[in-house]
Design an enzyme around this catalytic site. Structure first.
Site, short mmCIF file in Angstrom:
data_model
loop_
_atom_site.label_atom_id
_atom_site.label_comp_id
_atom_site.label_asym_id
_atom_site.label_seq_id
_atom_site.Cartn_x
_atom_site.Cartn_y
_atom_site.Cartn_z
N SER A 1 -3.01 -6.55 9.56
CA SER A 1 -3.33 -6.44 8.14
C SER A 1 -4.46 -5.43 7.94
CB SER A 1 -3.80 -7.78 7.56
OG SER A 1 -2.84 -8.78 7.72
N ASN A 2 -4.54 -4.91 6.72
CA ASN A 2 -5.73 -4.23 6.23
C ASN A 2 -6.30 -5.05 5.08
OD1 ASN A 2 -5.16 -1.80 7.79
ND2 ASN A 2 -3.64 -1.32 6.24
#
Length: 794
Positions: free
Chosen positions: A264-265
């Site tokens: 994820s970011n």
């Protein structure tokens, strides 16, 4: 208003409430939005109703609140449900009903898995992914291994004990779960059973069945342990005395298809970093596009108590990544190792007896029985003895880390998330959060998140990073004293401890909910007013201005090289702050959707020189054709270094870079991808038709240094269907007004049912870099053109 008219209106509402449990009506008919001229305010209406009660001595029909499971599912664009109820049970009921409508076959497959019944209905020796797509649980080599593993979990009654624990699900969570199960079963009942399911994947399948609350909790427990024991399902199911390290591969079929790691970011801006001086959040989880780890977008509202919107993992009736009116948060898969290994010293002559402080201790055996199907339609039982120790089950490890069980040594695995249902309480608290302080309190108070960090912000402009999750209490000191491979612990964070010494047991902290877990005071935490960000690296450079260095190695490395994606995020944020001073929602969105490649920026000049040094002539392409070397060099030289859907240079660079990283002397091969827009971009999920959609998508994999992570599985047709990557994208901006401005995109759409109009209706938006406006406040939901309401309840 005349009392007679009031009674007529109230009676009409009551008649509608007593209709069949699901009736679709136009969304504007409910009158749930802003008051219209001529309508009594709520307080005045309540006063008149009180007067009516006093005059008549009875409650006018239809004026009662709708308790229990009653809920309204208000659908807006792209099939996004906004579920509202007076009770937690009701909102769970609406969630279960609506999600089963969109994703019944995937959910039914999950319950088949955790119920240990795959071999009863599917081929026992087939890989789990050869049945219904189920990559969450695909570490098992075969359906039989999967069943044996989950049956021993069920026989151990660990989930039932967790439900009775003081740290088990709180009363409101249990009500949501109770409603979810009832709503799921109601949808299955309303469809007429498996034979009439619209999705052909499971239409008529005998394994589609009603579920129980225990099925739900078993599923959640499987999610919690997916990064620990869940990584070695076959290694546990196949373990028996005198097993070489390769035993699992010999007895359990071919190794499973590699499953891309979750990622994820997340970027949170505070008052000193955002354009309007309030909180701004970009959520960008990278999860599988098929199977049980898909997100589903939803808004959950319990009148007067909860109002939350965002992404929810299938089968978990709480918002995991989302926002309230005052706070927003996202999660990133952390670098913390959530389990540990113990090396057992066996007593000579007894491979099921191990020594602790010189004293023999017998392993516990459990006879596990599962039912398997045969080609002729008959079934029989398979029995296998599985073994466990004071530390946890005996395991043969994984393909990457095989662990033999011979005459002198065996290995056991201990998972920090075994028995962990606390994450349900954590997300319940997050779904009520009004500030990052409340977010931090929810995380630290439960330590229930199983394998993720949290990045958050609020309308006051306080940005937060918290690595508060369930982590083994393996301090650096304990590893120094007890790890049998110090280099492996330093490099990976996985500790294999000496099981022959009781002093090597996991420790305990006073601020942890249970012994064996690190307390919140040992875990990374940072609050700032400019920004915090994480892209699956450790917490060290959450914000380079304040490096985090006071956490144990098991949580993550400190002072090590960052991944290209992390470097791209930090570079883009700091450049935007330097050039613009503050970051607007549009700028933050463009950091993701521009698909800028840091790897390309750093290496393209050298690649151009290499390209220019190649001899003139033709080079073979990926489709067997040829292309002039000079043409390929020109494409590379003119490329803007962005992985957009229409850029031929991106495919050329990607192929060259892959060959550089895999086989350094690429000049000897002179293999050039054909630079045509038609073949360069990966394609999105299939459309609701016999043939798959060919919608180009931007993005790239981890090594390219692009924030918009996209992982593909090249097909013989030349397409690159996406299997993993950007999934639920949400942009939340808080304003001076009570209603935040929010945009969101569920990249693969709401439904896994190919017959649904919402199976692929958001697909093209990712390619265009568009995030539709999310509807959160009542006025936004009320005004949807073509919206509808489905009323459910028992």
């Amino acid at each position: 208003m005349p009392l007679s008219r009031l009674r007529r209106e109230a009676g009409a509402r009551g008649a509608r409430d007593r209709e069949a449990s699901r009736t679709a009506v136009p969304s504007r008919a409910r009158g749930t939005g802003p008051r219209r001229p001529g309508r009594l305010p709520a307080a005045a209406l309540a006063a008149v109703l009180t007067l009516a009660l006093a005059l008549t001595g009875s409650v006018p029909p239809g004026t009662e609140r709708r308790p229990g499971t009653a809920a309204d599912i208000r659908y807006t664009e792209y099939g996004v449900p906004h579920i509202i109820s007076d009770t937690y049970r009701g909102v769970g009921y609406g969630y279960g009903y609506a999600q089963a409508k969109d994703n019944l076959c995937v959910l039914a497959s999950v319950y088949l898995t955790v119920g240990a019944q795959r071999s009863r209905y599917l081929e026992p020796q087939a890989a789990p992914r050869q049945g219904p797509a189920d990559p969450t649980f695909a570490t098992a080599r075969t359906n039989l291994d999967s069943d044996l593993y989950y049956q021993q979990v069920n026989d151990s009654r660990i989930v039932e004990r967790a439900l009775r624990s003081p740290t088990g699900p709180r009363a409101e969570v249990r009500e949501i779960v109770r409603g979810y199960v009832a709503g799921y079963n109601r949808y299955l009942r309303d469809t007429g059973g498996a034979a009439r399911i619209s999705d052909p994947v499971c239409r008529g399948a005998a394994w589609v069945r009603p579920i129980s609350e225990l099925d739900f909790y078993r599923h959640y427990h499987a999610l919690a342990t997916v990064s620990g024991q869940g990584t070695m399902i076959s290694g546990i199911a196949a373990a028996h005395p005198n097993s070489p390290a390769t035993s699992a591969s010999r007895t359990s079929g071919p190794p499973p298809t590699p499953h891309p790691p979750l990622g994820s970011n997340a970027i949170a801006l505070g008052s000193a970093g955002s354009a309007n001086g309030r909180g701004l959040l970009l959520a960008n989880p990278h999860y599988p596009w098929q199977g049980a780890e898909r997100f589903w977008q939803v808004q959950l509202t319990v009148r007067g108590k909860m109002n939350v919107s965002g992404g929810s993992l299938l089968g978990v009736p709480l918002v995991q990544i989302g926002h309230t009116a005052d706070a927003a948060w996202s999660h990133t898969v952390s670098t913390a190792t959530t389990y540990g290994l113990y090396r057992l010293r066996l007593q000579p002559g007894s491979p099921t007896t191990y020594l602790v402080d010189g004293r023999p201790e017998r392993m516990k055996s459990r006879q596990v029985t599962v039912r398997v199907a045969h080609p002729d339609g008959s079934t029989s039982q398979v029995r296998r003895t599985l073994w466990t120790t004071r530390y946890g089950p005996v395991t043969l490890g994984t393909d990457q880390k095989p662990l033999p069980w011979d005459t002198t040594t065996a290995y056991a695995v201990r998972d920090a998330n075994t028995g962990n249902l606390r994450g349900l309480n954590t997300w319940f608290d997050l779904d009520h959060a009004r500030s990052t302080q409340a977010v931090s309190k929810a995380l630290a108070g439960n330590l229930g998140l199983p394998w993720v960090n949290t990045v958050a912000t609020d309308r006051h402009g306080t940005a937060l990073f918290a690595g508060y999750q369930s982590v083994p209490h393996i301090t650096d000191d304990l590893a120094t004293r007890c790890a049998i491979d110090h280099d492996a612990f330093r490099d990976t964070g996985l500790a294999t401890l000496d099981g022959a010494r009781s002093s090597c047991a996991w420790g305990k902290d006073p601020d942890a909910p249970l012994p064996g877990l690190l307390g919140a005071s040992r875990l990374p935490h940072l609050q700032r007013t400019d920004y915090v960000a994480n892209s699956n690296d450790s917490a060290w450079l959450t914000n380079p201005a304040t490096p985090l260095t006071s956490y144990p190695r098991i949580v993550g490395p400190i002072g090590t090289e960052r991944t290209p994606r992390t470097r791209m995020g930090i570079t883009a944020i700091q450049e935007a702050l330097h050039t613009k001073g503050r970051i607007s929602p549009e700028t933050l969105q463009s950091l993701l959707t521009s698909n800028r490649s840091l790897t390309a920026e750093l290496t393209t000049p050298a690649l151009a020189d290499l390209c220019a040094s190649l001899p003139d002539g033709k080079a073979p392409t990926s489709d067997g054709d040829t292309v002039p070397v000079g043409t390929a060099c020109e494409v590379l030289a003119s490329w803007d270094k962005h992985f957009t859907a229409e850029s031929p240079g991106s495919l050329l660079f990607a192929t060259l870079w892959t060959r550089i990283t895999l086989t350094a002397p690429i000049a000897t091969r002179q293999y050039i991808p054909k630079p045509t827009p038609q073949t360069q971009a990966p394609t999105l999920s299939p459309a609701p038709s016999p043939s798959p959609a060919r919608v180009p998508a931007p993005g790239a994999d981890e090594t390219r240094g692009v924030l918009n992570l996209i992982v593909t599985d090249p097909a013989p047709s030349g397409d690159h269907p996406i299997v993993h990557g950007s999934s639920f994208i949400q942009l939340v901006s808080f304003n001076p007004t009570p209603c935040p401005t929010t945009h969101s995109l569920l990249t693969y759409s709401q439904s896994t049912d190919r017959t649904s109009p919402h199976h692929a209706d958001q697909a093209e938006l990712l390619g265009k870099g568009e995030l539709p406006r999310e509807r959160f406040c009542e006025g936004e939901i009320e005004g949807v053109e073509g919206g509808r309401v489905v009323r459910v309840g028992e």
